[in-house]
Scaffold this motif. Structure first.
Motif, PDB file in Angstrom:
ATOM      1  N   VAL A 217      46.526  34.172  37.860  1.00 19.60           N
ATOM      2  CA  VAL A 217      45.342  34.906  38.338  1.00 19.60           C
ATOM      3  C   VAL A 217      45.679  36.387  38.531  1.00 19.60           C
ATOM      4  CG1 VAL A 217      43.641  35.107  40.194  1.00 19.60           C
ATOM      5  CG2 VAL A 217      44.397  32.844  39.441  1.00 19.60           C
ATOM      6  N   ALA A 218      46.849  36.663  39.097  1.00 16.75           N
ATOM      7  CA  ALA A 218      47.258  38.049  39.320  1.00 16.75           C
ATOM      8  C   ALA A 218      47.431  38.784  37.994  1.00 16.75           C
ATOM      9  CB  ALA A 218      48.556  38.085  40.130  1.00 16.75           C
ATOM     10  N   ILE A 219      48.012  38.123  37.006  1.00 10.93           N
ATOM     11  CA  ILE A 219      48.170  38.731  35.678  1.00 10.93           C
ATOM     12  C   ILE A 219      46.808  39.099  35.102  1.00 10.93           C
ATOM     13  CG2 ILE A 219      48.703  38.193  33.272  1.00 10.93           C
ATOM     14  CD1 ILE A 219      51.209  38.835  34.609  1.00 10.93           C
ATOM     15  N   HIS A 220      45.859  38.168  35.186  1.00 14.50           N
ATOM     16  CA  HIS A 220      44.510  38.409  34.648  1.00 14.50           C
ATOM     17  C   HIS A 220      43.864  39.606  35.352  1.00 14.50           C
ATOM     18  CE1 HIS A 220      40.534  37.573  33.010  1.00 14.50           C
ATOM     19  NE2 HIS A 220      40.070  37.719  34.239  1.00 14.50           N
ATOM     20  N   GLY A 221      43.968  39.657  36.674  1.00 13.16           N
ATOM     21  CA  GLY A 221      43.355  40.752  37.414  1.00 13.16           C
ATOM     22  C   GLY A 221      44.023  42.085  37.129  1.00 13.16           C
ATOM     23  N   LEU A 222      45.351  42.073  37.014  1.00 14.58           N
ATOM     24  CA  LEU A 222      46.075  43.313  36.715  1.00 14.58           C
ATOM     25  C   LEU A 222      45.678  43.853  35.349  1.00 14.58           C
ATOM     26  CD1 LEU A 222      48.283  45.391  37.435  1.00 14.58           C
ATOM     27  CD2 LEU A 222      49.960  43.814  36.414  1.00 14.58           C
ATOM     28  N   LEU A 223      45.653  42.995  34.344  1.00 10.44           N
ATOM     29  CA  LEU A 223      45.258  43.432  33.003  1.00 10.44           C
ATOM     30  C   LEU A 223      43.823  43.936  32.979  1.00 10.44           C
ATOM     31  CD1 LEU A 223      46.951  40.732  30.749  1.00 10.44           C
ATOM     32  CD2 LEU A 223      47.319  43.213  30.619  1.00 10.44           C
ATOM     33  N   SER A 224      42.949  43.292  33.737  1.00 12.87           N
ATOM     34  CA  SER A 224      41.554  43.722  33.790  1.00 12.87           C
ATOM     35  C   SER A 224      41.439  45.139  34.340  1.00 12.87           C
ATOM     36  CB  SER A 224      40.742  42.745  34.656  1.00 12.87           C
ATOM     37  OG  SER A 224      39.422  43.199  34.811  1.00 12.87           O
ATOM     38  N   GLU A 225      42.190  45.438  35.395  1.00 12.30           N
ATOM     39  CA  GLU A 225      42.133  46.773  35.982  1.00 12.30           C
ATOM     40  C   GLU A 225      42.784  47.813  35.074  1.00 12.30           C
ATOM     41  OE1 GLU A 225      40.450  48.008  38.400  1.00 12.30           O
ATOM     42  OE2 GLU A 225      39.589  46.048  38.819  1.00 12.30           O
ATOM     43  N   ILE A 226      43.885  47.441  34.431  1.00 15.78           N
ATOM     44  CA  ILE A 226      44.504  48.384  33.488  1.00 15.78           C
ATOM     45  C   ILE A 226      43.543  48.687  32.348  1.00 15.78           C
ATOM     46  CG2 ILE A 226      46.403  48.737  31.849  1.00 15.78           C
ATOM     47  CD1 ILE A 226      48.111  46.903  33.653  1.00 15.78           C
ATOM     48  N   ARG A 227      42.848  47.659  31.884  1.00 13.46           N
ATOM     49  CA  ARG A 227      41.897  47.836  30.775  1.00 13.46           C
ATOM     50  C   ARG A 227      40.765  48.795  31.168  1.00 13.46           C
ATOM     51  NH1 ARG A 227      41.148  42.934  30.211  1.00 13.46           N
ATOM     52  NH2 ARG A 227      42.886  42.599  28.773  1.00 13.46           N
ATOM     53  N   GLN A 238      49.078  43.404  26.896  1.00 13.90           N
ATOM     54  CA  GLN A 238      48.404  42.104  26.938  1.00 13.90           C
ATOM     55  C   GLN A 238      49.335  40.938  26.567  1.00 13.90           C
ATOM     56  OE1 GLN A 238      44.888  41.453  27.480  1.00 13.90           O
ATOM     57  NE2 GLN A 238      45.304  39.261  27.316  1.00 13.90           N
ATOM     58  N   GLU A 239      49.926  41.003  25.409  1.00 15.54           N
ATOM     59  CA  GLU A 239      50.712  39.863  24.914  1.00 15.54           C
ATOM     60  C   GLU A 239      51.932  39.610  25.792  1.00 15.54           C
ATOM     61  OE1 GLU A 239      52.934  38.259  20.826  1.00 15.54           O
ATOM     62  OE2 GLU A 239      51.755  40.118  20.815  1.00 15.54           O
ATOM     63  N   ALA A 240      52.620  40.684  26.177  1.00 17.47           N
ATOM     64  CA  ALA A 240      53.825  40.517  26.999  1.00 17.47           C
ATOM     65  C   ALA A 240      53.482  39.919  28.365  1.00 17.47           C
ATOM     66  CB  ALA A 240      54.533  41.849  27.162  1.00 17.47           C
ATOM     67  N   LEU A 241      52.449  40.434  29.017  1.00 16.31           N
ATOM     68  CA  LEU A 241      52.116  39.970  30.357  1.00 16.31           C
ATOM     69  C   LEU A 241      51.557  38.560  30.353  1.00 16.31           C
ATOM     70  CD1 LEU A 241      50.688  43.153  32.146  1.00 16.31           C
ATOM     71  CD2 LEU A 241      52.987  42.169  32.254  1.00 16.31           C
ATOM     72  N   THR A 242      50.662  38.273  29.436  1.00 17.25           N
ATOM     73  CA  THR A 242      50.127  36.907  29.377  1.00 17.25           C
ATOM     74  C   THR A 242      51.220  35.922  28.974  1.00 17.25           C
ATOM     75  OG1 THR A 242      49.318  37.308  27.133  1.00 17.25           O
ATOM     76  CG2 THR A 242      47.752  37.610  28.932  1.00 17.25           C
ATOM     77  N   GLY A 243      52.165  36.377  28.173  1.00 15.11           N
ATOM     78  CA  GLY A 243      53.289  35.518  27.814  1.00 15.11           C
ATOM     79  C   GLY A 243      54.128  35.138  29.007  1.00 15.11           C
ATOM     80  N   LEU A 244      54.285  36.046  29.953  1.00 19.01           N
ATOM     81  CA  LEU A 244      55.028  35.737  31.172  1.00 19.01           C
ATOM     82  C   LEU A 244      54.384  34.575  31.920  1.00 19.01           C
ATOM     83  CD1 LEU A 244      55.620  39.288  32.738  1.00 19.01           C
ATOM     84  CD2 LEU A 244      57.296  37.893  31.540  1.00 19.01           C
ATOM     85  N   SER A 245      53.081  34.573  31.961  1.00 17.18           N
ATOM     86  CA  SER A 245      52.366  33.618  32.811  1.00 17.18           C
ATOM     87  C   SER A 245      52.237  32.232  32.196  1.00 17.18           C
ATOM     88  CB  SER A 245      50.964  34.152  33.151  1.00 17.18           C
ATOM     89  OG  SER A 245      50.156  34.240  31.987  1.00 17.18           O
TER      90      SER A 245
END
Length: 248
Positions: A217-227, A238-245
């Motif tokens: 959830v935190a990854i999704h929210g962080l990417l949303s704000e960066i976007r 996107q790919e690196a962060l979602t890959g972590l999760s």
């Protein structure tokens, strides 16, 4: 617990003492009291200009001794910001007293919450919010460590890192909405539809499955704000962060 009347009386006493201190060139009420937002939990925030910069340490020492001897302060800490020294005291009543000292050449409003009581203040200067790219950088740094902490079974540290990610994203959201981004001051003022999406990033119990869930959830929210502030950067991350999760 202190009462508002005790707090008001102490603030008046400190301002009167400052007016008698010939080394003090000016004094201001800052914080919530300066903005008319004081409530029963508010602390005392005062700012003082020091006429002679060479006297800063003596002034600090004298006022510190006064707070301990006259008001039985239990402890204090210093927060340094440029030329300012914010000396923060804890009283037995749990009242927090923030006394800020700066050479007179730098005595000025740094925010809208500044009400001059006596003396002269220099031209106001607003402190800019933290650089967006730095907040983004801390966000993905927390994410890397959250992933490794969960994998290593370091559950408390993982919770700390996930909280850091969430707070970084909320800081970005606060800046986007023109709100304070430091120390979470703007978080409770965010639109409900913005804040609600981060509720799932709260870790509710210390086990790996729950940590992975909150992490996603935190990854999704962080990417949303960066976007919202830099779509191209979000695309790169996107790919690196979602890959972590998805490691869990």
């Amino acid at each position: 617990m202190f009462t508002p009347e005790e707090r008001d009386g102490l603030r008046s006493e400190l301002l009167e003492r400052a007016a008698r201190d010939q080394r003090i060139s000016g004094a201001a009420i800052t914080g919530s009291a300066a903005a008319g937002r004081e409530d029963g939990w508010s602390d005392i925030d005062l700012a003082f200009g020091v006429s002679d910069a060479g006297e800063m340490q003596n002034v600090l020492a004298d006022w510190t001794a006064y707070m301990y001897h006259r008001h039985l302060a239990l402890h204090h800490l210093d927060v340094i910001a440029g030329a300012w020294v914010y000396r923060v005291f804890l009283l037995p009543s749990t009242l927090q007293i923030d006394l800020a000292f700066v050479p007179a050449t730098e005595f000025r409003a740094l925010a809208t919450t500044f009400r001059l009581v006596f003396g002269k203040a220099n031209e106001a200067r607003q402190i800019p919010p933290p650089p967006l790219r730095d907040i983004v950088g801390f966000g993905w740094l927390y994410a890397l460590h959250a992933r490794s902490c969960i994998a290593r079974g370091k559950l408390w540290q993982a919770e700390y890192m996930i909280s850091g990610m969430r707070d970084s994203a909320l800081a970005l959201a606060s800046i986007r909405h023109g709100l304070p981004a430091v120390h979470g001051r703007g978080m409770d003022l965010l639109p409900s539809e913005v804040a609600t999406q981060f509720e799932g990033a709260l870790v509710r119990q210390l086990d790996a499955a729950e940590l992975w869930r909150a992490f996603r959830v935190a990854i999704h929210g962080l990417l949303s704000e960066i976007r919202s502030i830099d779509p191209e950067l979000a695309e790169r991350l996107q790919e690196a962060l979602t890959g972590l999760s998805v490691q869990g």
